[in-house]
Scaffold this active site. Structure first.
Site, mmCIF file in Angstrom:
data_model
loop_
_atom_site.group_PDB
_atom_site.id
_atom_site.type_symbol
_atom_site.label_atom_id
_atom_site.label_comp_id
_atom_site.label_asym_id
_atom_site.label_seq_id
_atom_site.Cartn_x
_atom_site.Cartn_y
_atom_site.Cartn_z
ATOM 1 N N PRO A 10 40.350 32.549 40.661
ATOM 2 C CA PRO A 10 40.362 30.968 40.925
ATOM 3 C C PRO A 10 39.436 30.358 39.976
ATOM 4 C CG PRO A 10 38.970 31.936 42.749
ATOM 5 C CD PRO A 10 39.743 33.076 41.992
ATOM 6 N N ASN A 11 40.092 29.281 39.321
ATOM 7 C CA ASN A 11 39.751 28.436 38.331
ATOM 8 C C ASN A 11 39.803 28.896 37.049
ATOM 9 O OD1 ASN A 11 39.046 26.429 40.302
ATOM 10 N ND2 ASN A 11 37.598 27.753 40.945
ATOM 11 N N ARG A 18 37.218 24.512 31.164
ATOM 12 C CA ARG A 18 36.349 24.461 32.251
ATOM 13 C C ARG A 18 34.963 24.931 31.839
ATOM 14 N NH1 ARG A 18 35.920 29.662 36.352
ATOM 15 N NH2 ARG A 18 34.375 28.586 37.692
ATOM 16 N N TYR A 23 31.688 28.906 29.904
ATOM 17 C CA TYR A 23 32.685 29.876 29.791
ATOM 18 C C TYR A 23 33.193 29.819 28.391
ATOM 19 C CZ TYR A 23 32.241 29.927 35.005
ATOM 20 O OH TYR A 23 31.747 30.229 36.217
ATOM 21 N N ASN A 72 38.450 39.939 37.147
ATOM 22 C CA ASN A 72 37.509 38.818 37.235
ATOM 23 C C ASN A 72 38.121 37.982 38.458
ATOM 24 O OD1 ASN A 72 35.850 36.701 37.217
ATOM 25 N ND2 ASN A 72 36.186 36.228 35.066
ATOM 26 N N ALA A 75 35.196 33.075 41.929
ATOM 27 C CA ALA A 75 34.032 32.924 43.051
ATOM 28 C C ALA A 75 34.410 33.636 44.333
ATOM 29 C CB ALA A 75 34.302 31.452 43.562
ATOM 30 N N GLU A 96 35.020 45.292 37.800
ATOM 31 C CA GLU A 96 34.777 43.998 37.910
ATOM 32 C C GLU A 96 34.117 43.310 36.717
ATOM 33 O OE1 GLU A 96 31.773 43.505 41.345
ATOM 34 O OE2 GLU A 96 31.227 41.405 40.379
ATOM 35 N N HIS A 98 32.549 39.616 34.810
ATOM 36 C CA HIS A 98 32.376 38.460 34.704
ATOM 37 C C HIS A 98 32.071 37.797 33.127
ATOM 38 C CE1 HIS A 98 32.309 38.300 38.972
ATOM 39 N NE2 HIS A 98 31.560 39.183 38.858
ATOM 40 N N ARG A 105 22.302 33.194 37.091
ATOM 41 C CA ARG A 105 22.748 31.856 37.805
ATOM 42 C C ARG A 105 22.334 31.569 39.030
ATOM 43 N NH1 ARG A 105 28.870 31.191 36.330
ATOM 44 N NH2 ARG A 105 28.631 28.890 36.941
#
Ligand code: DQA
Length: 140
Positions: A10-11, A18, A23, A72, A75, A96, A98, A105
Site C-alpha cells: 500500500p501507498n 509520497r 522515500y 515491500n 504498512a 522483506e 523497506h 522511525r
C-alpha cells in the site's frame, strides 16, 4: 533464467511523490527499468497493490514457481498475520524490503509481523534496498 517477483504494498504506487524526504523522489517504474538493464539475465516481474488480499494472491500465484520474491509490504508489514501465513505457505524465499530505516522511525514500525517467515530483511538503503535484496536472492 531466474524469475524474481517484486511486490509492493500500500501507498508505494505513490513513490516519487509520497513524502520525498523519507522515500526519495524517484518513481518506482524508472528505478525498475534501471534494475532490469543492470540484471538482463534475470526475469524481474513487478506487482503493486493497495489491497492486502491481492498481495496474498500474488504471493500464492508466484511463490510455487519463482526463484524468489522481494516484498515491500508497506504498512501491512506491521499488522498482517495473513501476509505472514502467505509467506509461510509458499516455498520461494521471500526478502522483506523497506526503503526507509524503519528502526529509526516510530516505534510501531519497529515490529514486523512478516520477518520471521522471510529469508532476510533489507531496510534503510532507499530504493537500493531492492537491489540488495535481489543480490541476496541471486546468491542463494
Ligand atoms: C516502508 C516502511 C513502512 O513502515 C511504511 O508503512 C511504508 C513504506 C518502507 O519502504 O520504508 O509504506 O515499507
Amino acid at each position: 533464467m531466474k524469475k524474481i517477483q517484486i511486490i509492493n504494498g500500500p501507498n508505494l504506487n505513490l513513490l516519487g511523490r509520497r513524502e520525498p524526504g523519507v522515500y526519495g523522489s524517484e518513481p518506482f517504474e524508472g528505478f525498475l527499468a534501471g534494475l532490469r538493464r543492470r540484471y538482463p539475465d534475470v526475469q524481474l516481474d513487478y506487482f503493486q497493490s493497495n489491497i492486502e488480499g491481492e498481495l496474498i494472491g500474488k504471493i500464492h500465484g508466484t511463490g510455487f514457481d519463482y526463484d524468489g520474491i522481494i516484498l515491500n509490504a508497506g504498512a501491512y508489514t506491521h499488522t498482517s498475520v495473513a501476509l505472514l501465513d502467505a509467506i509461510r505457505a509458499v516455498p520461494a524465499p521471500v526478502v522483506e524490503v523497506h526503503i526507509s530505516n524503519v528502526h529509526a522511525r516510530e516505534a510501531f514500525r519497529h515490529v514486523s509481523l512478516i520477518a520471521a517467515a522471510c529469508r532476510g530483511v533489507v531496510c534503510g538503503f532507499g530504493l537500493d534496498s531492492y537491489r540488495l535484496a535481489l543480490e541476496g536472492l541471486l546468491a542463494q
